[in-house]
Design a protein around this motif. Sequence first.
Motif, PDB file in Angstrom:
ATOM      1  N   THR A  95     -30.502 -32.847 -28.524  1.00  0.00           N
ATOM      2  CA  THR A  95     -29.177 -32.588 -29.092  1.00  0.00           C
ATOM      3  C   THR A  95     -28.499 -31.350 -28.542  1.00  0.00           C
ATOM      4  O   THR A  95     -27.268 -31.292 -28.517  1.00  0.00           O
ATOM      5  N   SER A  96     -29.280 -30.341 -28.128  1.00  0.00           N
ATOM      6  CA  SER A  96     -28.638 -29.124 -27.651  1.00  0.00           C
ATOM      7  C   SER A  96     -29.539 -28.344 -26.712  1.00  0.00           C
ATOM      8  O   SER A  96     -30.762 -28.491 -26.724  1.00  0.00           O
ATOM      9  N   ARG A  98     -29.621 -24.205 -25.670  1.00  0.00           N
ATOM     10  CA  ARG A  98     -29.090 -22.853 -25.842  1.00  0.00           C
ATOM     11  C   ARG A  98     -29.549 -22.025 -24.650  1.00  0.00           C
ATOM     12  O   ARG A  98     -30.746 -21.771 -24.488  1.00  0.00           O
ATOM     13  N   LYS A 131     -23.678 -33.025 -19.608  1.00  0.00           N
ATOM     14  CA  LYS A 131     -22.346 -32.923 -20.199  1.00  0.00           C
ATOM     15  C   LYS A 131     -21.944 -34.226 -20.893  1.00  0.00           C
ATOM     16  O   LYS A 131     -22.114 -35.310 -20.363  1.00  0.00           O
ATOM     17  N   GLU A 135     -25.000 -30.702 -26.522  1.00  0.00           N
ATOM     18  CA  GLU A 135     -24.240 -29.466 -26.736  1.00  0.00           C
ATOM     19  C   GLU A 135     -24.928 -28.342 -25.969  1.00  0.00           C
ATOM     20  O   GLU A 135     -26.133 -28.112 -26.122  1.00  0.00           O
ATOM     21  N   SER A 137     -24.769 -24.270 -25.209  1.00  0.00           N
ATOM     22  CA  SER A 137     -24.192 -22.978 -25.592  1.00  0.00           C
ATOM     23  C   SER A 137     -24.744 -21.896 -24.668  1.00  0.00           C
ATOM     24  O   SER A 137     -25.781 -22.080 -24.021  1.00  0.00           O
TER      25      SER A 137
END
Length: 143
Positions: A95-96, A98, A131, A135, A137
């Motif tokens: 999902t992400s 960082r 992309k 997500e 960050s």
Amino acid sequence: MATEKTARATWEGDLVHGSGHVTSGSGSVDADMTWSARAEDVEGPSPEELIAAAHATCVSMALAAGLTRAGTPPQRLEAEAKTAFEKVGEGFKLTSVRLTIRGAVDGVDEQAFRAAAEDAKENCPVSQALKGNVEISLDASLG
């Protein structure tokens, strides 16, 4: 001409109790895999950890290239990528990611470094591959 890289994986048994092994063509990856290492807080490699390694490396290379093009090559960049793999609906999903980047760069202020890091995050090939699905960050600073 495209550069091609190869990895091979095997899996034996069911998802939860089975296990697998992954190797890369260069020999840089040679690891056993289990579902528990992927989906629980159990030590061991996972596909998401391999993606994190690729992403941290890719964004570092893109940032080094951008800073060098701007006439301020970095002395050192340290990048970390943390992935989140979680249950979404009936399945699981990465999902992400960082990203955290710290840099030592002469002749660049904090704002310019962050802008260069943001550009690297947006445009490195791994970010481009993720992309729209994951997500991403960024926390970037000098020091």
